[in-house]
Enzyme design. Structure first.
Site, PDB file in Angstrom:
ATOM      1  N   CYS A 198     -34.400 -36.616  30.869  1.00 30.27           N
ATOM      2  CA  CYS A 198     -35.690 -37.141  30.416  1.00 30.27           C
ATOM      3  C   CYS A 198     -35.905 -38.507  31.070  1.00 30.27           C
ATOM      4  O   CYS A 198     -35.118 -38.921  31.924  1.00 30.27           O
ATOM      5  CB  CYS A 198     -35.780 -37.207  28.885  1.00 30.27           C
ATOM      6  SG  CYS A 198     -34.629 -38.354  28.115  1.00 30.27           S
ATOM      7  N   ASN A 244     -33.271 -41.209  28.921  1.00 26.78           N
ATOM      8  CA  ASN A 244     -31.940 -40.731  28.506  1.00 26.78           C
ATOM      9  C   ASN A 244     -31.419 -41.448  27.260  1.00 26.78           C
ATOM     10  O   ASN A 244     -30.221 -41.667  27.095  1.00 26.78           O
ATOM     11  CB  ASN A 244     -30.921 -40.837  29.663  1.00 26.78           C
ATOM     12  CG  ASN A 244     -29.600 -40.116  29.432  1.00 26.78           C
ATOM     13  OD1 ASN A 244     -28.540 -40.563  29.869  1.00 26.78           O
ATOM     14  ND2 ASN A 244     -29.627 -39.006  28.738  1.00 26.78           N
ATOM     15  N   CYS A 275     -33.560 -40.810  24.081  1.00 25.28           N
ATOM     16  CA  CYS A 275     -34.159 -40.063  22.956  1.00 25.28           C
ATOM     17  C   CYS A 275     -34.006 -38.549  23.109  1.00 25.28           C
ATOM     18  O   CYS A 275     -33.213 -37.919  22.404  1.00 25.28           O
ATOM     19  CB  CYS A 275     -35.646 -40.386  22.807  1.00 25.28           C
ATOM     20  SG  CYS A 275     -36.003 -42.109  22.421  1.00 25.28           S
ATOM     21  N   ARG A 276     -34.794 -37.945  24.013  1.00 31.16           N
ATOM     22  CA  ARG A 276     -34.883 -36.475  24.070  1.00 31.16           C
ATOM     23  C   ARG A 276     -33.673 -35.808  24.719  1.00 31.16           C
ATOM     24  O   ARG A 276     -33.100 -34.873  24.147  1.00 31.16           O
ATOM     25  CB  ARG A 276     -36.169 -36.068  24.814  1.00 31.16           C
ATOM     26  CG  ARG A 276     -37.432 -36.433  24.067  1.00 31.16           C
ATOM     27  CD  ARG A 276     -38.651 -36.400  24.971  1.00 31.16           C
ATOM     28  NE  ARG A 276     -38.582 -37.448  26.008  1.00 31.16           N
ATOM     29  CZ  ARG A 276     -39.480 -37.614  26.981  1.00 31.16           C
ATOM     30  NH1 ARG A 276     -40.509 -36.791  27.058  1.00 31.16           N
ATOM     31  NH2 ARG A 276     -39.353 -38.591  27.846  1.00 31.16           N
ATOM     32  N   SER A 277     -33.287 -36.243  25.921  1.00 31.09           N
ATOM     33  CA  SER A 277     -32.191 -35.527  26.604  1.00 31.09           C
ATOM     34  C   SER A 277     -30.832 -35.714  25.922  1.00 31.09           C
ATOM     35  O   SER A 277     -30.050 -34.752  25.889  1.00 31.09           O
ATOM     36  CB  SER A 277     -32.134 -35.857  28.098  1.00 31.09           C
ATOM     37  OG  SER A 277     -31.883 -37.215  28.337  1.00 31.09           O
ATOM     38  N   ASP A 303     -42.400 -35.768  22.262  1.00 25.28           N
ATOM     39  CA  ASP A 303     -41.860 -37.062  22.672  1.00 25.28           C
ATOM     40  C   ASP A 303     -41.961 -38.052  21.508  1.00 25.28           C
ATOM     41  O   ASP A 303     -43.063 -38.378  21.069  1.00 25.28           O
ATOM     42  CB  ASP A 303     -42.663 -37.563  23.880  1.00 25.28           C
ATOM     43  CG  ASP A 303     -42.100 -38.858  24.459  1.00 25.28           C
ATOM     44  OD1 ASP A 303     -41.169 -39.444  23.852  1.00 25.28           O
ATOM     45  OD2 ASP A 303     -42.589 -39.282  25.521  1.00 25.28           O
TER      46      ASP A 303
HETATM   47  P1  4NP Z   1     -36.608 -40.603  26.417  1.00 24.94           P
HETATM   48  O1  4NP Z   1     -37.552 -41.664  25.686  1.00 24.94           O
HETATM   49  O2  4NP Z   1     -37.185 -40.434  27.815  1.00 24.94           O
HETATM   50  O3  4NP Z   1     -36.749 -39.390  25.577  1.00 24.94           O
HETATM   51  O4  4NP Z   1     -35.229 -41.191  26.414  1.00 24.94           O
HETATM   52  C1  4NP Z   1     -38.020 -42.826  26.267  1.00 24.94           C
HETATM   53  C2  4NP Z   1     -37.169 -43.883  26.489  1.00 24.94           C
HETATM   54  C3  4NP Z   1     -37.649 -45.063  27.038  1.00 24.94           C
HETATM   55  C4  4NP Z   1     -38.985 -45.169  27.363  1.00 24.94           C
HETATM   56  C5  4NP Z   1     -39.834 -44.087  27.150  1.00 24.94           C
HETATM   57  C6  4NP Z   1     -39.349 -42.918  26.602  1.00 24.94           C
HETATM   58  N1  4NP Z   1     -39.500 -46.367  27.895  1.00 24.94           N
HETATM   59  O5  4NP Z   1     -40.718 -46.446  28.088  1.00 24.94           O
HETATM   60  O6  4NP Z   1     -38.706 -47.305  28.145  1.00 24.94           O
END
Ligand code: 4NP
Length: 157
Positions: free
Chosen positions: A8, A11, A13-15, A123
């Site tokens: 994701c 790395n 939250c989702r993955s 998300d």
């Molecule tokens: P992830 O979530 O891609 O599911 O880990 C996010 C983590 C950080 C950010 C956005 C989404 N960010 O904008 O920093």
């Protein structure tokens, strides 16, 4: 050994949720020694950071630990190292293709493709709805595991 890399943007939250849900499913089905699972980011933003507390808490609700996991970047070499490289949404696919330099072996997919749906994993970054992410991730991981088990003639418990 079959290997899966969930991907994701950050790395955190989702993955990582997908990584630890899949590891838990594999454990429950007695398949931990046959499938290796990890996760990575398409951006450098959160590299080295631990799993987001929302994902950590959601996993903990289900008795799953993600202790020790920190965000790491997807690199070109991951393309040869992993059998399945699985993003969470279409923008991940664009970034994954750029980082690994194309998909000649058809290793790249999106997690909900495995359920037959063509949509993104919820998300939680702006919504803080980690339950919606959990539901999507669980559906995707169960469908992927079913596919891998069928491909390899493994019985799921
Ligand atoms: P992830 O979530 O891609 O599911 O880990 C996010 C983590 C950080 C950010 C956005 C989404 N960010 O904008 O920093």
């Amino acid at each position: 050994m079959i290997s899966i890399l969930f991907v994701c943007l950050g790395n955190i939250c989702r993955s990582p949720m997908a990584e630890f849900v899949m590891k838990d499913l594999l454990k429950k089905h007695g398949l931990s020694d046959r499938v290796q699972v990890a996760s990575a980011a398409t951006s450098t933003w959160e590299i080295g950071n631990p799993v987001h507390h929302g994902t950590k808490n959601k996993l903990a609700e289900h008795g799953i630990s993600c202790k020790g996991k920190t965000a790491r970047l997807l690199i070109r070499e991951d393309y040869t190292a992993y059998d399945y490289i699985i993003g969470m949404e279409q923008s991940n696919m664009t970034d994954m293709l750029e980082i690994v330099g194309g998909d000649p072996q058809g290793k790249l997919s999106l997690l909900l493709d495995w359920t037959g749906e063509r949509r993104a994993i919820a998300d939680p970054w702006y919504t803080h709805n980690f339950e919606a992410t959990w539901q999507d991730v669980l559906r995707g991981c169960n469908a992927l595991l079913k596919h891998i088990a069928e491909q390899n003639d493994w019985k799921l418990r």
